[in-house]
Design an enzyme around this catalytic site. Structure first.
Site, mmCIF file in Angstrom:
data_model
loop_
_atom_site.group_PDB
_atom_site.id
_atom_site.type_symbol
_atom_site.label_atom_id
_atom_site.label_comp_id
_atom_site.label_asym_id
_atom_site.label_seq_id
_atom_site.Cartn_x
_atom_site.Cartn_y
_atom_site.Cartn_z
ATOM 1 N N GLU A 81 0.834 -1.201 0.000
ATOM 2 C CA GLU A 81 0.000 0.000 0.000
ATOM 3 C C GLU A 81 0.874 1.259 0.000
ATOM 4 O O GLU A 81 1.820 1.360 0.769
ATOM 5 C CB GLU A 81 -0.907 0.018 1.242
ATOM 6 C CG GLU A 81 -1.902 -1.125 1.288
ATOM 7 C CD GLU A 81 -2.992 -1.015 0.222
ATOM 8 O OE1 GLU A 81 -3.114 0.063 -0.394
ATOM 9 O OE2 GLU A 81 -3.705 -2.026 0.007
ATOM 10 N N ARG A 91 -18.083 -0.871 5.306
ATOM 11 C CA ARG A 91 -19.262 -1.544 4.742
ATOM 12 C C ARG A 91 -19.744 -2.634 5.686
ATOM 13 O O ARG A 91 -20.890 -3.040 5.661
ATOM 14 C CB ARG A 91 -18.923 -2.175 3.390
ATOM 15 C CG ARG A 91 -18.899 -1.216 2.226
ATOM 16 C CD ARG A 91 -18.526 -1.919 0.937
ATOM 17 N NE ARG A 91 -17.155 -2.423 0.960
ATOM 18 C CZ ARG A 91 -16.805 -3.702 1.118
ATOM 19 N NH1 ARG A 91 -17.720 -4.634 1.215
ATOM 20 N NH2 ARG A 91 -15.532 -4.033 1.134
ATOM 21 N N CYS A 144 -7.637 -1.946 8.216
ATOM 22 C CA CYS A 144 -6.264 -1.965 7.697
ATOM 23 C C CYS A 144 -5.758 -0.546 7.453
ATOM 24 O O CYS A 144 -4.649 -0.182 7.848
ATOM 25 C CB CYS A 144 -6.176 -2.789 6.416
ATOM 26 S SG CYS A 144 -6.414 -4.545 6.727
ATOM 27 N N HIS A 166 -1.372 -5.695 1.520
ATOM 28 C CA HIS A 166 -2.587 -6.504 1.433
ATOM 29 C C HIS A 166 -2.299 -7.753 0.610
ATOM 30 O O HIS A 166 -1.630 -7.678 -0.427
ATOM 31 C CB HIS A 166 -3.718 -5.708 0.755
ATOM 32 C CG HIS A 166 -4.638 -5.032 1.718
ATOM 33 N ND1 HIS A 166 -4.862 -3.676 1.713
ATOM 34 C CD2 HIS A 166 -5.411 -5.534 2.732
ATOM 35 C CE1 HIS A 166 -5.731 -3.366 2.679
ATOM 36 N NE2 HIS A 166 -6.076 -4.481 3.306
HETATM 37 N N1 PCA Z 1 -8.353 -6.908 6.155
HETATM 38 C C1 PCA Z 1 -9.245 -5.844 6.542
HETATM 39 C C2 PCA Z 1 -9.092 -5.721 8.034
HETATM 40 C C3 PCA Z 1 -8.389 -6.941 8.480
HETATM 41 C C4 PCA Z 1 -7.891 -7.575 7.249
HETATM 42 O O1 PCA Z 1 -7.159 -8.584 7.207
HETATM 43 C C5 PCA Z 1 -8.967 -4.557 5.768
HETATM 44 O O2 PCA Z 1 -8.523 -4.641 4.600
HETATM 45 O O3 PCA Z 1 -9.231 -3.468 6.272
#
Ligand code: PCA
Length: 198
Positions: A81, A91, A144, A166
């Site tokens: 990111e 959501r 996140c 991610h």
């Molecule tokens: N993904 C979520 C929160 C925890 C996770 O593993 C997110 O993308 O915000």
């Protein structure tokens, strides 16, 4: 050899899932990668509490780098990111039942912070292993992003590098009609990303 310290985190399952690909991969990483010694932490999918847990661990460990990993189901690549934004917009409810809409992460904080880990080098290292990777320009506005923004705010103008990756679903989650990577590939991708750290 003098090791640097890396605090690496993965999340609890959320949204009714049994597993979270981020923690499944993080917990399988070796104790040492390149010139880093790893400290692994599993954190809750709860607004505010996720960052509190990481800041608390980092207070003791004093890591050189904090790298948080999260699951982004539906993505087709491992995605470092670029940016964290000052917005909570969910959501679904987090694991404590909270579902904020149009709230700031930090009252009167700046709109956004850029990640301080070498995201482009991470993408290149991951791709060298034949695993799909690309930059992401949005970590969303759920837990996140909340974590990334809070850490970047806390560690601005310090030596502590902070980043977020991610990862897609793992095939072991048995999601129908959803892209997935084998767990072993996600472990390899994270290992490669750590090799890109200074
Ligand atoms: N993904 C979520 C929160 C925890 C996770 O593993 C997110 O993308 O915000």
């Amino acid at each position: 050899m003098e090791y640097k310290r890396l605090l690496i985190t993965g999340f609890d399952p959320f949204g009714g899932e049994r597993l979270n690909s981020s923690w499944e991969a993080v917990c399988r990483l070796p104790e040492e990668i390149a010139h880093y010694r790893l400290t692994k932490l599993r954190i809750p999918v709860i607004f505010g509490s996720a960052a509190d847990a990481v800041l608390c661990a980092a207070h003791t460990l004093k890591p050189d780098v904090i790298l948080c990993i999260g699951q982004a189901g539906g993505r087709t690549a491992v995605t470092p990111e670029v940016i964290g934004i000052n917005l909570r917009e969910s959501r679904i409810a987090d694991n404590a039942g909270s579902q904020p809409v149009n709230e700031p992460v930090l009252e009167s904080g700046p709109d956004a912070y850029f990640s301080t880990v070498p995201v482009r080098e991470m993408v290149k290292e991951i791709e060298k292993n034949g695993i799909p990777a690309s930059l992401s320009l949005s970590a969303g506005a759920f837990v996140c992003n909340d974590l990334l923004y809070t850490l970047l705010h806390h560690y601005q103008n310090t030596q502590t590098l902070t980043g977020f990756i991610h990862v897609p679903f793992i095939c072991e989650q048995e999601k129908e009609n959803c892209f997935c990577l084998p767990l072993a590939d996600v472990v390899t991708a994270l290992t490669a990303a750590i090799h890109a750290l200074p």
